[in-house]
Design an enzyme around this catalytic site. Structure first.
Site, PDB file in Angstrom:
ATOM      1  N   GLU A 141      91.591  17.662  29.172  1.00 11.21           N
ATOM      2  CA  GLU A 141      90.552  18.579  29.636  1.00 11.21           C
ATOM      3  C   GLU A 141      90.699  19.983  29.045  1.00 11.21           C
ATOM      4  OE1 GLU A 141      90.231  16.786  34.155  1.00 11.21           O
ATOM      5  OE2 GLU A 141      91.668  18.383  33.757  1.00 11.21           O
ATOM      6  N   GLY A 178      89.651  23.563  27.812  1.00 14.29           N
ATOM      7  CA  GLY A 178      88.551  24.504  28.003  1.00 14.29           C
ATOM      8  C   GLY A 178      88.680  25.611  26.966  1.00 14.29           C
ATOM      9  N   ARG A 179      89.701  26.444  27.188  1.00 20.33           N
ATOM     10  CA  ARG A 179      89.965  27.567  26.303  1.00 20.33           C
ATOM     11  C   ARG A 179      90.055  27.169  24.833  1.00 20.33           C
ATOM     12  NH1 ARG A 179      93.075  31.711  28.467  1.00 20.33           N
ATOM     13  NH2 ARG A 179      93.697  30.150  29.992  1.00 20.33           N
ATOM     14  N   ARG A 199      90.257  39.397  32.498  1.00 26.03           N
ATOM     15  CA  ARG A 199      91.594  38.830  32.247  1.00 26.03           C
ATOM     16  C   ARG A 199      92.699  39.874  32.117  1.00 26.03           C
ATOM     17  NH1 ARG A 199      92.760  36.178  28.252  1.00 26.03           N
ATOM     18  NH2 ARG A 199      94.231  34.777  29.247  1.00 26.03           N
ATOM     19  N   TYR A 234      95.400  39.146  34.801  1.00 24.39           N
ATOM     20  CA  TYR A 234      96.619  38.489  34.321  1.00 24.39           C
ATOM     21  C   TYR A 234      97.453  39.363  33.401  1.00 24.39           C
ATOM     22  CZ  TYR A 234      93.406  34.535  35.192  1.00 24.39           C
ATOM     23  OH  TYR A 234      92.493  33.672  35.714  1.00 24.39           O
ATOM     24  N   CYS A 289      85.474  51.978  37.958  1.00 20.88           N
ATOM     25  CA  CYS A 289      86.255  52.939  38.734  1.00 20.88           C
ATOM     26  C   CYS A 289      87.613  52.375  39.132  1.00 20.88           C
ATOM     27  CB  CYS A 289      85.465  53.341  39.970  1.00 20.88           C
ATOM     28  SG  CYS A 289      83.838  53.964  39.552  1.00 20.88           S
TER      29      CYS A 289
HETATM   30  C1  PLP Z   1      91.236  25.170  34.156  1.00 15.36           C
HETATM   31  C2  PLP Z   1      91.469  23.731  34.059  1.00 15.36           C
HETATM   32  C3  PLP Z   1      91.409  23.105  32.811  1.00 15.36           C
HETATM   33  C4  PLP Z   1      91.204  23.844  31.516  1.00 15.36           C
HETATM   34  O1  PLP Z   1      92.211  24.736  31.211  1.00 15.36           O
HETATM   35  P1  PLP Z   1      92.223  25.435  29.766  1.00 15.36           P
HETATM   36  O2  PLP Z   1      93.425  26.305  29.822  1.00 15.36           O
HETATM   37  O3  PLP Z   1      90.978  26.205  29.637  1.00 15.36           O
HETATM   38  O4  PLP Z   1      92.333  24.355  28.759  1.00 15.36           O
HETATM   39  C5  PLP Z   1      91.564  21.732  32.773  1.00 15.36           C
HETATM   40  N1  PLP Z   1      91.763  21.011  33.908  1.00 15.36           N
HETATM   41  C6  PLP Z   1      91.831  21.594  35.122  1.00 15.36           C
HETATM   42  C7  PLP Z   1      92.042  20.756  36.316  1.00 15.36           C
HETATM   43  C8  PLP Z   1      91.688  22.968  35.247  1.00 15.36           C
HETATM   44  O5  PLP Z   1      91.764  23.528  36.442  1.00 15.36           O
END
Ligand code: PLP
Length: 489
Positions: free
Chosen positions: A319, A321-322, A363, A367, A394
């Site tokens: 999975e 994303g980034r 971010r 973080y 602010c």
């Molecule tokens: C956030 C998340 C991802 C994706 O994380 P990335 O760092 O963007 O690859 C995948 N699976 C789950 C369950 C997440 O919470």
């Protein structure tokens, strides 16, 4: 102001660049470059053309870059799993950046999509995504969200608590989903492995909200297997985000494999979903493991763990994303003020204020994330000056780029580009200080088009039921900074 261990005056990793105009290839979108006038060009469109057409701040997303990364990640996991005679399914973790257009790009490249709320589900469906290729996550999905997921036929649901298992079973049963049509579910497992960017930590006991412990999971599996409206298809774990290297994944896979082998005694378990978290470069000192190498390392580790336990290797799911969208995005800002601040006898820091900030990129504040920045509409041969790019909110923690060397002649009106903002910037954006959220523009082949329009002052006031004055007369009315979508020349 004094130096603190976690926010030193100048971070150790930050070197004075040899060329303060150079665009580090590993951080910027594919094919980003400077043209002969010194302008940053992304997707064939120059920074000042983007400013002229859409204003600032502006999220710019390189469509070809997103698509190329989606293909690359999918190809990497396909190849790594094919070597072991199994399949991989790659879900795009939509929370990184979600709009209908991006869903169409990634599904067009063969990815499935992960959503975690009814809102994310609605966007994926609005994009025409195949419900069977959607995964639903979340530790507290509402009854309404579960009902909707069942109604539209979401491919799989990752369950996170026993209460949810019972809730989902009732909903699925009520919808007549028994036997062959039972709802596919995976159990979210917390392996106790936490990956940080350069390190990982493995614990036996967990104190966080996601998933079931390794010890608790067998009872959950047994319960799901008793329920005719649910079909247990696998285990899921996600060890963190912005991870470099395979060690954390390998440790997690080893722990998961014990559970997997144990649960196989009670029935099939055709899928292990190992989550996402693959890191990207935010600055030129970050060196993420290339995805093909990462995929091979992770898949080989799972294969080894299954082999030593004498159990069949299941199909795998991931999975990212980034890793799909992060490097494809840049944010354009206009510099409003520049202020030298004498921090110590030896050090003056240029505070460069831009027209966005923590509302479009949370971010750094959330973080302590690091970014880089470059002048976008010109080059300069002025000596590099230590700068901190800050927003207009602010909060003193309203930092966009904590530490960067910019040309010392950076001035009001300059266009500044911050690369690697494709993930978790638009999706974490807020209206703090009633600042309208910027538009998102997709660039490709020399053309730019709005894929999410910017907010207007009218949008900001749309939910306030007490408006008595004239909204459109506001000197800040943003409608004129967000022209109607049109193709650029
Ligand atoms: C956030 C998340 C991802 C994706 O994380 P990335 O760092 O963007 O690859 C995948 N699976 C789950 C369950 C997440 O919470």
């Amino acid at each position: 102001m004094s130096a603190s261990p976690d926010r030193p005056l100048v971070p150790e990793w930050l070197a004075v660049p040899r060329d303060v105009n150079a665009l580090a290839a590993e951080v910027w979108p594919d094919a980003a470059h400077r043209d002969d006038r010194g302008e940053v060009v992304v997707g064939g469109v120059s920074a000042s053309a983007l400013r002229a057409q859409f204003g600032t701040p502006l999220y710019v997303l390189d469509e070809d870059g997103v698509r190329a990364r989606a293909r690359e990640v999918k190809a990497a996991f396909d190849a790594a799993t094919a070597r072991h005679g199994i399949h991989a399914r790659v879900y795009y973790a939509s929370k990184a950046f979600l709009s209908t257009e991006v869903v169409r790009w990634v599904t067009g490249e063969g990815l499935a999509v992960d959503v975690a709320t009814g809102g994310e589900l609605a966007v994926a469906l609005a994009a025409g995504a195949d419900p069977a290729r959607l995964g639903l996550h979340g530790n507290n999905k509402s009854v309404a969200e579960l009902e909707r997921a069942i109604e539209i036929g979401v491919g799989s649901i990752v369950v996170d608590s026993l209460i949810e298992v019972e809730r989902l079973a009732v909903i699925s049963d009520r919808a007549g989903r028994r036997g062959e049509s039972a709802q596919n579910v995976l159990i979210r497992v917390n392996t106790g492995v936490h990956a940080e960017t350069h390190d990982f930590l493995a614990t036996a006991h967990e104190d966080q909200k996601f998933g079931f412990s390794l010890a608790a999971a067998p009872a959950v599996a047994a319960r799901i297997r008793e329920l005719p409206s649910l079909r247990l298809v696998g285990l899921h774990c996600h060890i963190g985000s912005q991870i470099f290297g395979t060690a954390g994944f390998a440790e997690s896979a080893s722990r998961l494999a014990d559970l997997y082998a144990e649960l196989l005694a009670g029935g099939d378990l055709p899928v292990l979903n190992l989550g996402g978290g693959f890191g990207i470069a935010y600055t030129s000192v970050d060196e993420p493991t290339p995805i093909a190498q990462l995929a091979e390392g992770i898949v080989d580790a799972v294969a080894r763990e299954c082999e030593v336990r004498g159990v069949p290797l299941p199909n795998l799911a991931f999975e990212p994303g980034r890793a799909i969208v992060g490097r494809a995005g840049i944010t354009l800002y206009e510099v409003g003020t520049v202020k030298p601040v004498v921090v110590s006898d030896e050090l003056t820091r240029l505070y460069v204020s831009v027209d966005g900030g923590m509302s479009d990129n949370a971010r750094p504040a959330l973080y302590g994330a690091q970014y880089s920045a470059r002048l976008a509409a010109r080059v300069s041969d002025a000596a590099p000056a230590l700068a901190r790019v800050v927003g207009r909110h602010c909060e003193s923690g309203d930092i966009v780029v904590d530490a960067e060397y910019l040309p010392g002649d950076v001035a009001p009106g300059d266009l500044l580009a911050v690369p690697a903002t494709g993930a978790y910037c638009f999706s974490l954006a807020s209206n703090y200080n009633y600042v309208p959220r910027p538009p998102v523009v997709a660039v490709s082949g020399g053309a730019a088009r709005v894929i999410v329009r910017g907010e207007t002052i009218e949008d900001l006031l749309a939910r306030d039921l007490g408006v008595t004055g004239d909204v459109s007369a506001s000197p800040l009315a943003a409608s004129d900074r967000t022209p109607a979508p049109k193709e650029s020349a």
